[in-house]
Design an enzyme around this catalytic site. Structure first.
Site, PDB file in Angstrom:
ATOM      1  CG  HIS A   1       1.730  26.076  79.363  1.00  0.00           C
ATOM      2  ND1 HIS A   1       2.985  25.972  79.912  1.00  0.00           N
ATOM      3  CD2 HIS A   1       1.155  27.149  79.956  1.00  0.00           C
ATOM      4  CE1 HIS A   1       3.158  26.946  80.799  1.00  0.00           C
ATOM      5  NE2 HIS A   1       2.045  27.672  80.836  1.00  0.00           N
TER       6      HIS A   1
ATOM      7  CD  GLN B   1      -2.815  28.922  79.613  1.00  0.00           C
ATOM      8  OE1 GLN B   1      -2.105  28.275  78.851  1.00  0.00           O
ATOM      9  NE2 GLN B   1      -2.310  29.572  80.656  1.00  0.00           N
TER      10      GLN B   1
ATOM     11  CD  GLU C   1      13.429  32.022  76.002  1.00  0.00           C
ATOM     12  OE1 GLU C   1      14.072  31.574  76.969  1.00  0.00           O
ATOM     13  OE2 GLU C   1      13.297  31.389  74.929  1.00  0.00           O
TER      14      GLU C   1
ATOM     15  CE1 TYR D   1      15.586  29.202  68.998  1.00  0.00           C
ATOM     16  CE2 TYR D   1      14.941  26.995  68.353  1.00  0.00           C
ATOM     17  CZ  TYR D   1      15.427  28.246  68.028  1.00  0.00           C
ATOM     18  OH  TYR D   1      15.777  28.528  66.720  1.00  0.00           O
TER      19      TYR D   1
ATOM     20  CE1 TYR E   1       3.886  32.205  86.188  1.00  0.00           C
ATOM     21  CE2 TYR E   1       3.585  29.824  86.126  1.00  0.00           C
ATOM     22  CZ  TYR E   1       3.648  31.038  85.474  1.00  0.00           C
ATOM     23  OH  TYR E   1       3.479  31.089  84.113  1.00  0.00           O
TER      24      TYR E   1
END
Length: 389
Positions: free
Chosen positions: A168, A105, A262, A272, A283
């Site tokens: 991430h 990513q 979210e 949070y 997963y």
């Protein structure tokens, strides 16, 4: 201009859980200054739009920003910044950029022009940077333009410690009214509790001055061993940030695991919850945590089960879309649509799926002249949403 109309569809929102009621705001009449061809109009719940396809050649677009002269800059994860003018690709890409870590990513991610670009010329980017021992780090840098060349490159911030793996990175950037910079850093995937410690930069939203220095009023500057740039913690992989200038608020969209994406209102020093509380599972279906609420941890304004894979977000402030004004638009990667959240202040009301199957919507942005644009992966599009009376 080419119209994208063959696979556009609109459906009622299904398969998601919302924390708030499904009432709707009072509709406002749409006023358009001149007639628009509605041959390929798409009907949404509150208004009709024409989806004008401006470009079809993206591989993995990630971020976009406008310059005061009207140019639009769009990043591609592989390492390019494409220059658009008058809604057309100029054929030019910015040269002189740094090297990027391009695994998984990672790569060249977000881009944001300084709010006072006219006077200082700074453009900010986020990206993955290669480090020793096959590690990498989310990095924030800025540069200026000399024609189409990046010059005066300065690295401002680097996520610590460097981490192995290609997942991430977070990386969305926004500025507030005082030119403070907020940006996201993902938890790096394999160590969830990174997000709950102040001693590393992962799984957080950070806040810096525009020169990269630490604001004295950041919430954890006096905490021993804390990363001083941290603004909030407990975020899994935030890939959407938007600043609400009218109300001086920052909103965030965040990837959950399997379920539990979210939408959050980001407020100084708050936690949070990830991974202590979540509405998602691993997963493989196994349980991450038995609880979805805990004292001292924030509840999302809205969450999604199953996941839609929330990406970039925008707040509609333009008079061109009066029926959507104040609403939040969220790009959905996995579900390949734009999700409209009908907002009443900080409260999420009903929600709507728009433009189903347009592609993996990576980012949605409102241009300085008030039009909404979106970029997609898979279909590789830059589209402009034009309201129709």
């Amino acid at each position: 201009m080419k119209l994208y109309h063959s696979i556009l569809g609109v459906a009622a929102f299904s398969g998601a859980i919302f924390l708030n009621s499904c009432e709707s705001k009072t509709e406002t009449e749409v006023v358009v200054e001149e007639p628009i061809d509605d041959t390929y109009a798409v009907s949404t719940e509150k208004m009709k739009i024409k989806v004008d396809t401006l470009y079809t050649g993206f591989e993995h677009p990630w971020g976009m920003t406008w310059l005061p002269d009207g140019k639009l800059l769009v990043t591609e994860k592989e390492g390019d910044i494409l220059i658009f003018e008058n809604d057309k690709f100029t054929g030019t890409k910015i040269a002189g950029l740094p090297a990027f870590y391009k695994e998984g990513q990672s790569g060249l991610l977000d881009i944001e022009a300084h709010p006072d670009y006219t006077n200082n010329g700074w453009i900010y980017i986020s990206y993955g940077k290669a480090k020793e021992d096959e590690k990498s780090a989310t990095t924030i840098a800025r540069f200026k333009l000399d024609g189409s060349n990046a010059v005066e490159l300065e690295e401002l911030w680097e996520a610590t410690p460097a981490w192995k793996g290609g997942n991430h990175f977070g990386s969305r950037i926004v500025f507030d009214k005082d030119n403070y910079m907020y940006f996201s850093s993902g938890d790096r995937f394999d160590t969830k509790m990174n997000a709950q410690t102040l001693e590393n930069a992962h799984g957080k939203i950070h806040r810096l001055k525009d020169d990269g220095s630490i604001p004295e009023d950041n919430p954890f500057v006096n905490e021993p061993n804390a990363v001083k740039s941290i603004w909030v913690l407990g975020n899994r992989n935030p890939q959407g940030l938007v600043y609400d200038a009218a109300n001086d608020k920052v909103w965030e969209s965040e990837h959950g695991p399997m379920g539990g994406d979210e939408l959050n209102l980001i407020e100084k020093g708050k936690n949070y919850g990830w991974p202590v509380i979540t509405y998602g599972t691993n997963y493989d279906g196994s349980t991450i945590t038995e609880i979805t609420e805990k004292e001292g941890m924030e509840q999302p304004v809205s969450y999604y089960v199953p996941s839609i894979a929330t990406a970039g977000i925008a707040i509609v402030t333009s008079d061109k879309y009066p029926a959507w004004k104040g609403d939040i638009l969220i790009g959905a990667l996995a579900k390949m649509h734009i999700n409209r959240v009908d907002m009443d202040g900080d409260k999420a009301l009903s929600q709507e799926i728009m433009l189903q199957d347009i592609g993996r919507v990576r980012q949605i942005s409102q241009s300085p002249d008030g039009y909404l644009y979106a970029i997609t992966e898979g279909t590789g599009l830059l589209v402009k949403l034009i309201p129709i009376p």
